[in-house]
Design an enzyme around this catalytic site. Structure first.
Site, short mmCIF file in Angstrom:
data_model
loop_
_atom_site.label_atom_id
_atom_site.label_comp_id
_atom_site.label_asym_id
_atom_site.label_seq_id
_atom_site.Cartn_x
_atom_site.Cartn_y
_atom_site.Cartn_z
N ALA A 28 -5.05 -28.21 29.77
CA ALA A 28 -4.93 -29.62 30.48
C ALA A 28 -3.41 -29.63 31.19
O ALA A 28 -3.31 -30.05 32.23
CB ALA A 28 -5.16 -30.78 29.83
N HIS A 55 11.41 -57.69 30.92
CA HIS A 55 10.43 -57.94 31.83
C HIS A 55 10.91 -57.33 33.12
O HIS A 55 11.92 -57.71 33.52
CB HIS A 55 10.32 -59.51 31.96
CG HIS A 55 9.07 -59.78 33.06
ND1 HIS A 55 7.92 -59.43 32.98
CD2 HIS A 55 9.31 -60.44 34.02
CE1 HIS A 55 7.33 -60.14 33.75
NE2 HIS A 55 7.96 -60.57 34.75
N GLY A 112 -10.82 -23.42 28.78
CA GLY A 112 -10.25 -24.04 27.59
C GLY A 112 -9.99 -25.52 28.02
O GLY A 112 -9.43 -25.61 29.16
N THR A 113 -10.30 -26.65 27.11
CA THR A 113 -10.03 -27.98 27.75
C THR A 113 -9.02 -28.59 26.65
O THR A 113 -9.29 -29.78 26.31
CB THR A 113 -11.52 -28.85 27.57
OG1 THR A 113 -12.23 -28.27 26.59
CG2 THR A 113 -12.28 -28.04 28.94
N GLY A 114 -8.41 -27.76 25.95
CA GLY A 114 -7.28 -28.52 25.22
C GLY A 114 -6.05 -28.89 25.85
O GLY A 114 -6.18 -28.98 27.04
N PHE A 115 -5.05 -29.23 24.84
CA PHE A 115 -3.83 -29.72 25.71
C PHE A 115 -3.10 -28.76 26.53
O PHE A 115 -2.82 -28.99 27.60
CB PHE A 115 -2.79 -30.47 24.69
CG PHE A 115 -1.86 -29.49 24.07
CD1 PHE A 115 -0.57 -29.50 24.53
CD2 PHE A 115 -2.11 -28.90 22.74
CE1 PHE A 115 0.37 -28.46 24.06
CE2 PHE A 115 -1.03 -28.02 22.42
CZ PHE A 115 0.17 -27.96 22.73
N ILE A 116 -3.23 -27.34 26.02
CA ILE A 116 -2.66 -26.46 26.94
C ILE A 116 -3.20 -26.45 28.08
O ILE A 116 -2.62 -25.85 29.28
CB ILE A 116 -2.46 -25.01 26.05
CG1 ILE A 116 -1.53 -25.53 24.86
CG2 ILE A 116 -1.92 -23.97 27.11
CD1 ILE A 116 -1.37 -24.05 23.98
N THR A 149 8.37 -19.99 19.94
CA THR A 149 7.49 -20.43 21.05
C THR A 149 7.89 -21.61 21.69
O THR A 149 8.06 -21.67 23.02
CB THR A 149 6.08 -21.04 20.17
OG1 THR A 149 5.79 -19.83 19.43
CG2 THR A 149 5.08 -21.40 21.49
N CYS A 150 8.38 -22.64 21.11
CA CYS A 150 8.71 -23.84 21.72
C CYS A 150 9.93 -23.76 22.91
O CYS A 150 9.62 -23.85 24.13
CB CYS A 150 9.19 -24.92 20.81
SG CYS A 150 9.74 -26.32 21.74
C1 LIG Z 1 2.17 -23.73 25.94
C2 LIG Z 1 2.38 -24.57 24.86
C3 LIG Z 1 3.12 -25.58 24.92
C4 LIG Z 1 3.72 -26.38 23.84
N1 LIG Z 1 4.20 -27.63 23.97
C5 LIG Z 1 4.50 -28.77 22.93
C6 LIG Z 1 4.91 -29.78 23.32
O1 LIG Z 1 5.03 -30.39 24.44
N2 LIG Z 1 5.51 -30.58 22.12
C7 LIG Z 1 5.33 -30.08 20.97
O2 LIG Z 1 5.57 -30.79 19.76
N3 LIG Z 1 4.98 -28.97 20.58
C8 LIG Z 1 4.32 -28.05 21.72
N4 LIG Z 1 3.95 -26.88 21.50
C9 LIG Z 1 3.99 -26.27 19.99
C10 LIG Z 1 5.10 -25.69 19.76
O3 LIG Z 1 5.66 -24.91 20.47
C11 LIG Z 1 5.11 -25.25 18.18
O4 LIG Z 1 4.43 -26.07 17.40
C12 LIG Z 1 6.24 -24.71 17.69
O5 LIG Z 1 7.04 -23.77 18.51
C13 LIG Z 1 6.02 -23.98 16.35
O6 LIG Z 1 7.56 -23.67 15.78
P1 LIG Z 1 7.33 -22.41 14.68
O7 LIG Z 1 8.92 -22.46 14.29
O8 LIG Z 1 6.53 -22.90 13.51
O9 LIG Z 1 6.83 -21.27 15.36
P2 LIG Z 1 7.65 -20.25 16.36
O10 LIG Z 1 8.12 -21.43 17.43
O11 LIG Z 1 6.15 -19.75 16.98
O12 LIG Z 1 8.30 -19.25 15.84
C14 LIG Z 1 7.57 -18.05 14.96
C15 LIG Z 1 8.48 -16.96 15.33
O13 LIG Z 1 8.11 -16.00 14.35
C16 LIG Z 1 8.17 -14.64 15.04
N5 LIG Z 1 7.06 -13.91 14.33
C17 LIG Z 1 5.92 -14.04 14.05
N6 LIG Z 1 5.45 -13.16 13.19
C18 LIG Z 1 6.56 -12.35 12.93
C19 LIG Z 1 6.55 -11.19 12.00
N7 LIG Z 1 5.68 -10.74 11.33
N8 LIG Z 1 7.70 -10.57 12.00
C20 LIG Z 1 8.94 -11.19 12.72
N9 LIG Z 1 8.81 -12.21 13.66
C21 LIG Z 1 7.59 -12.74 13.46
C22 LIG Z 1 7.48 -15.01 16.45
O14 LIG Z 1 8.06 -13.95 17.22
C23 LIG Z 1 8.23 -16.23 16.85
O15 LIG Z 1 9.23 -16.16 17.48
C24 LIG Z 1 3.38 -26.06 22.58
C25 LIG Z 1 3.05 -24.76 22.47
C26 LIG Z 1 2.49 -23.97 23.43
C27 LIG Z 1 2.05 -22.47 23.31
#
Ligand SMILES: Cc1cc2nc3c(=O)[nH]c(=O)nc-3n(C[C@H](O)[C@H](O)[C@H](O)COP(=O)(O)OP(=O)(O)OC[C@H]3O[C@@H](n4cnc5c(N)ncnc54)[C@H](O)[C@@H]3O)c2cc1C
Length: 468
Positions: free
Chosen positions: A192, A451, A186-190, A46-47
């Site tokens: 905003a 400063h 939605g009024t969460g961080f995404i 996701t990130c």
């Molecule tokens: C729009 C947005 C903005 C964000 N901005 C920030 C920010 O500025 N700072 C911050 O700290 N965080 C931010 N986040 C949150 C951050 O992206 C997540 O906390 C982080 O990516 C979580 O990582 P993860 O490894 O847990 O999961 P993910 O990165 O979501 O990885 C999970 C992976 O598993 C795969 N998957 C899921 N289920 C299956 C399955 N059954 N079989 C095979 N593959 C699967 C998915 O396709 C995905 O690629 C943001 C999120 C969004 C949506």
């Protein structure tokens, strides 16, 4: 039953899960499973693909586009002539898609001990999964499994939502062209952050929320100030319930119920940003005896182990903090515990900071004032306006502030909340002080503060704390 290939380790999800594998795993037989995130088959989670990184690349562009607004109060007249959206979008994804692709190639082609399965994984038994690959289903099993499968946007049940075109954070950054008017639900961080991105790029934004405040989980003072400023920039409609949505020309019409009765709003693009849920359901965790909480989060102990033998979880699928720096921290804990099961380490969730990259920016760590009250903690607060420090005068900032909470007897910080320019950067010394237990007085007077730089905001807030 067909052949089941057995591994030492299976990792599901290539967000933070991908970082587990380094040279210390070179003699492990590993399977990595990735279904692709967002609107196209991608690698890296996701990130990288649809979260932190692209949003912040757009936010910086939006900040630049907003220069006429900040110039105005300084006597500098600027004009935004043109926003070349395709160029902006393609700069962001030209970089990201390349990184995602090379990350995938590296794992697939340059790690002889790693087998990459592209498809959705689902448990069929403890530590056994079926993967839906393009070539058909295949079953794999392992001694150890790491669940790093993240979460996805939730779509609220609004009558008619299935019949209209809408976007989520997964797709909205790849829009073909900018709409004239965008409705953000939605009024969460995404919500905003996207409201800032699109409005700065010239899109008229309507933001709709069910509660009475934007970013209502922030400290109340911060959330109230942000709500006030949001209402100046966007058509903000709070305390609304969506009663239906339908197609209207090439866009949508949303029906709402609010303080003044029924109303409707029409826009070309609808962005749904009403929250996310963990992907535990996609994995069918019940089949593997893995316990989940009511909200779908996989339950883990302090060493990131789930209730099932040999199964770990990390990041958004299990953590209360849906943040990349937390997922990365937990990934390092899991990595260590896989390599050294006899000396497990624990995750540290004591001082988890977060930021909102909107207009203005927000950053926060530790307790909000409402949490301090709920917990009956003894605390004092101090608030320092940007308007009261020299760099704030330079910027003519009249709305930003830092608010600190501290234990009056020890001077230890309990919480820090900043709303204003560069808040996510300015807050870092406070995170450091909390993590390393530096008290407010030593922190304020035990070091030089450049400063007249922005961290003087922090220095003055510390000095303002009415400690015993
Ligand atoms: C729009 C947005 C903005 C964000 N901005 C920030 C920010 O500025 N700072 C911050 O700290 N965080 C931010 N986040 C949150 C951050 O992206 C997540 O906390 C982080 O990516 C979580 O990582 P993860 O490894 O847990 O999961 P993910 O990165 O979501 O990885 C999970 C992976 O598993 C795969 N998957 C899921 N289920 C299956 C399955 N059954 N079989 C095979 N593959 C699967 C998915 O396709 C995905 O690629 C943001 C999120 C969004 C949506």
């Amino acid at each position: 039953m067909g052949h089941v290939r057995h591994f030492d380790l299976i990792i599901i999800g290539t967000g933070s899960g991908n970082a587990i594998l380094d040279e210390r795993f070179a003699d492990w037989d590993v399977a990595v499973v990735e279904k692709g995130v967002g609107s196209h088959a991608s690698y890296g989670g996701t990130c990288l693909n649809v979260g932190c990184i692209p949003t912040k690349m757009f936010v910086h562009t939006a900040d630049v586009a907003n220069a006429p607004v900040s110039g105005e109060r300084l006597g500098v007249e600027l004009r935004l002539d043109e926003v070349r959206w395709p160029e902006i979008r393609d700069r962001v994804f030209g970089r990201i898609d390349t990184i995602a692709e090379s990350g995938k190639r590296f794992r697939r082609d340059e790690n002889p001990n790693v087998t990459l399965y592209e498809g959705l994984a689902r448990f069929t038994a403890p530590r056994e999964l079926s993967v839906e690959t393009a070539g058909g289903p295949t079953t794999i099993s392992a001694d150890r499994v790491v669940l790093a499968a993240g979460g996805r946007p939730v779509i609220p049940e609004i009558p008619g939502i299935e019949d209209v075109e809408y976007h989520t954070s997964d797709s909205v950054m790849r829009l073909e062209r900018l709409p004239e008017h965008m409705i953000i639900l939605g009024t969460g961080f995404i919500g905003a952050e996207f409201a800032h991105i699109f409005s700065a790029l010239g899109v008229r934004v309507t933001m709709i929320g069910r509660s009475g405040r934007v970013l209502r989980n922030e400290d109340t003072d911060v959330s109230e100030r942000f709500t006030e400023l949001a209402a100046r920039q966007w058509d903000l409609r709070l305390n609304r319930r969506e009663t239906g949505v339908e197609r209207a020309g090439s866009g949508v019409r949303l029906h709402l119920d609010g303080p003044e009765g029924a109303e409707s709003v029409e826009g070309q693009t609808l962005l749904v940003a009403t929250g996310r849920r963990p992907n535990s359901d996609l994995l069918d965790t019940i089949a593997a005896g893995i316990e989940t909480a009511e909200n779908g989060k996989i339950k883990v102990d302090s060493t990131q182990r789930t209730s099932a033998e040999g199964v770990w979880a990390l990041g958004d699928i299990s953590s209360d903090h849906e943040l990349k720096h937390v997922a990365n921290h937990e990934e390092r804990v899991v990595q260590h515990n896989l390599l050294h099961p006899e000396e497990p380490v624990e995750s540290d969730h004591r001082f988890v900071p977060h930021a909102v990259f909107s207009a203005p920016q927000i950053a926060s760590v530790g307790l909000t004032e409402q949490q301090a009250v709920e917990r009956g903690v003894r605390y004092v607060t101090a608030t320092q306006d940007y308007g009261g420090i020299a760099y704030g005068w330079a910027m003519e900032d009249t709305t930003g502030f830092a608010k600190l909470l501290a234990d009056p007897s020890t001077g230890k910080l309990l919480g820090a909340h900043i709303i204003g320019p560069q808040a996510p950067t300015v807050i870092q010394p406070l995170i450091q002080a909390m993590e390393f237990g530096i008290d407010a007085r030593s922190m304020a007077r035990g070091q030089y503060w450049i400063h007249p730089a922005m961290p003087e905001l922090v220095e003055n807030a510390l000095l303002g704390l009415p400690l015993d």
